[in-house]
Write an enzyme that holds these catalytic residues in place. Structure first.
Site, PDB file in Angstrom:
ATOM      1  N   ASP A  48       0.841  -1.205   0.000  1.00  0.00           N
ATOM      2  CA  ASP A  48       0.000   0.000   0.000  1.00  0.00           C
ATOM      3  C   ASP A  48       0.876   1.255   0.000  1.00  0.00           C
ATOM      4  O   ASP A  48       0.377   2.373  -0.060  1.00  0.00           O
ATOM      5  CB  ASP A  48      -1.020  -0.004   1.161  1.00  0.00           C
ATOM      6  CG  ASP A  48      -0.376  -0.165   2.518  1.00  0.00           C
ATOM      7  OD1 ASP A  48       0.866  -0.253   2.605  1.00  0.00           O
ATOM      8  OD2 ASP A  48      -1.124  -0.193   3.525  1.00  0.00           O
ATOM      9  N   SER A  49       2.206   1.057  -0.014  1.00  0.00           N
ATOM     10  CA  SER A  49       3.135   2.157  -0.264  1.00  0.00           C
ATOM     11  C   SER A  49       2.892   2.749  -1.649  1.00  0.00           C
ATOM     12  O   SER A  49       3.430   3.813  -1.965  1.00  0.00           O
ATOM     13  CB  SER A  49       4.581   1.676  -0.130  1.00  0.00           C
ATOM     14  OG  SER A  49       4.786   0.496  -0.882  1.00  0.00           O
ATOM     15  N   ASP A  87      -1.033  -6.134  -0.184  1.00  0.00           N
ATOM     16  CA  ASP A  87      -1.411  -5.506   1.091  1.00  0.00           C
ATOM     17  C   ASP A  87      -2.921  -5.302   1.181  1.00  0.00           C
ATOM     18  O   ASP A  87      -3.537  -4.793   0.232  1.00  0.00           O
ATOM     19  CB  ASP A  87      -0.761  -4.122   1.199  1.00  0.00           C
ATOM     20  CG  ASP A  87       0.515  -4.147   2.021  1.00  0.00           C
ATOM     21  OD1 ASP A  87       0.746  -5.110   2.778  1.00  0.00           O
ATOM     22  OD2 ASP A  87       1.288  -3.174   1.906  1.00  0.00           O
ATOM     23  N   LYS A 117      -1.188  -9.394   2.874  1.00  0.00           N
ATOM     24  CA  LYS A 117      -0.441  -8.942   4.053  1.00  0.00           C
ATOM     25  C   LYS A 117      -1.314  -7.965   4.830  1.00  0.00           C
ATOM     26  O   LYS A 117      -2.016  -7.146   4.229  1.00  0.00           O
ATOM     27  CB  LYS A 117       0.874  -8.271   3.643  1.00  0.00           C
ATOM     28  CG  LYS A 117       1.650  -7.708   4.847  1.00  0.00           C
ATOM     29  CD  LYS A 117       3.106  -7.399   4.524  1.00  0.00           C
ATOM     30  CE  LYS A 117       3.327  -6.078   3.844  1.00  0.00           C
ATOM     31  NZ  LYS A 117       2.859  -4.898   4.594  1.00  0.00           N
ATOM     32  N   GLU A 119      -1.393  -5.619   8.815  1.00  0.00           N
ATOM     33  CA  GLU A 119      -0.541  -5.085   9.884  1.00  0.00           C
ATOM     34  C   GLU A 119      -1.148  -5.335  11.257  1.00  0.00           C
ATOM     35  O   GLU A 119      -2.366  -5.214  11.428  1.00  0.00           O
ATOM     36  CB  GLU A 119      -0.352  -3.575   9.682  1.00  0.00           C
ATOM     37  CG  GLU A 119       0.335  -3.238   8.362  1.00  0.00           C
ATOM     38  CD  GLU A 119       0.504  -1.732   8.147  1.00  0.00           C
ATOM     39  OE1 GLU A 119       0.171  -0.929   9.056  1.00  0.00           O
ATOM     40  OE2 GLU A 119       0.982  -1.367   7.054  1.00  0.00           O
ATOM     41  N   GLU A 186       9.427  -4.169  10.530  1.00  0.00           N
ATOM     42  CA  GLU A 186       9.845  -2.876   9.986  1.00  0.00           C
ATOM     43  C   GLU A 186      10.359  -1.978  11.097  1.00  0.00           C
ATOM     44  O   GLU A 186       9.685  -1.789  12.127  1.00  0.00           O
ATOM     45  CB  GLU A 186       8.662  -2.209   9.252  1.00  0.00           C
ATOM     46  CG  GLU A 186       9.042  -0.843   8.676  1.00  0.00           C
ATOM     47  CD  GLU A 186       8.047  -0.294   7.655  1.00  0.00           C
ATOM     48  OE1 GLU A 186       7.077  -1.008   7.306  1.00  0.00           O
ATOM     49  OE2 GLU A 186       8.249   0.854   7.215  1.00  0.00           O
TER      50      GLU A 186
HETATM   51  O1  KIV Z   1       3.662  -1.172   1.654  1.00  0.00           O
HETATM   52  C1  KIV Z   1       4.853  -1.546   1.636  1.00  0.00           C
HETATM   53  O2  KIV Z   1       5.624  -1.248   0.716  1.00  0.00           O
HETATM   54  C2  KIV Z   1       5.329  -2.355   2.766  1.00  0.00           C
HETATM   55  C3  KIV Z   1       6.815  -2.572   2.862  1.00  0.00           C
HETATM   56  C4  KIV Z   1       7.439  -1.393   3.535  1.00  0.00           C
HETATM   57  C5  KIV Z   1       7.150  -3.832   3.597  1.00  0.00           C
HETATM   58  O3  KIV Z   1       4.569  -2.783   3.569  1.00  0.00           O
END
Ligand code: KIV
Length: 268
Positions: A48-49, A87, A117, A119, A186
């Site tokens: 989600d980056s 994510d 993924k 969190e 992280e």
């Molecule tokens: O969203 C992302 O790019 C991440 C990485 C920093 C692991 O979760």
């Protein structure tokens, strides 16, 4: 049809057992998905980056499920070997276990990815259990969890004090017990990441978490030097692509303005 060539969650467990490092990198489109796949990474994370990196948002919070499914689908299309993990964005799994199962299922259905993924630790463990029970592999994410950046007071190293370190280890055990197949660590001290890695049988994948994790992940545009305003201590830029882009586009502009492009060689 089963994707027999692909890396699976079981292959990652095997890499940890054999003491071989896992390589994960982010990608957001089919072109970069293909390039990182051809480079031989084990896991491609559709993070989600994408929201701050490609869409100009300040944080990952505005990312939507639709956006993650779109990027997940095109990354999956570009890859043939790596495990693709997508994510789950903010507020698509925190409300209830049922919400988590439904949204994780939609991501797998619509993208072809092999895992999601999410969190968090103990608080999301029941949701991880429900998603895993629905047949959906889950990668967890502890330490600096960017979707909680406001609650954490910024992008700071987590688990520095003894009590916070113990809590993080409890979280890691909880997500392993809930059935997660791997966990991203992280921005945590290297010694703490080493303790977590030793305490878990599932692989740990570090970013800003030192050398002792079972694998490492970097954000593609950061490690390529494309996002060149971002230089945290843990980041090693393996290229300086922002300079190359500026200089190539500058050369094109100057040749167009000066009448040197297109020349005879590049005209029909
Ligand atoms: O969203 C992302 O790019 C991440 C990485 C920093 C692991 O979760």
């Amino acid at each position: 049809m089963t994707d027999l060539k692909r890396v699976t969650t079981l292959s990652l467990a095997d890499l940890k057992r054999r003491g071989q490092k896992i390589v994960m990198i982010t990608a957001y489109d089919a072109l970069f998905g293909r390039l990182v796949d051809e480079a031989g990474v084990d896991v491609v994370l559709v993070g989600d980056s994408v929201a701050p990196l490609l869409c100009g948002e300040e944080t990952t919070l505005p990312a939507t499920l639709g956006q993650m499914m779109y990027h997940g689908r095109i990354v999956r299309r570009g890859t043939t070997r790596a495990l693709v993990v997508v994510d789950l964005p903010f507020l698509t799994y925190q409300v209830s276990a049922a919400q988590a199962v439904r949204n994780a299922g939609l991501v797998l259905k619509r993208t072809g990815a092999g895992a999601v993924k999410l969190e968090g630790g103990r608080t999301v463990a029941p949701s991880i259990r429900a998603v895993v029970d629905a047949g959906i592999p889950v990668m967890a994410h502890l330490g600096l969890t960017p979707q909680s950046v406001h609650a954490l007071g910024g992008h700071r190293v987590q688990g520095k004090e003894a009590a916070a370190a113990d809590r993080l280890i409890e979280d890691a055990k909880a997500i392993e017990d809930a059935g997660a197949f791997a966990v991203v660590l992280e921005l945590v001290p290297a010694g703490l990441a080493q303790r977590v890695t030793a305490a878990l049988s599932i692989p740990t994948i570090g970013i800003g978490a030192g050398p002792h994790c079972d694998g490492q992940v970097l954000v593609l545009h950061d490690m390529l030097g494309l996002n060149d305003g971002f230089r945290p201590k843990f980041l090693k830029p393996y290229a300086a692509l922002a300079d190359i882009v500026r200089s190539a586009v500058g050369a094109f502009a100057s040749e167009v303005r000066g009448g040197q492009f297109p020349d005879a060689e590049h005209s029909h």
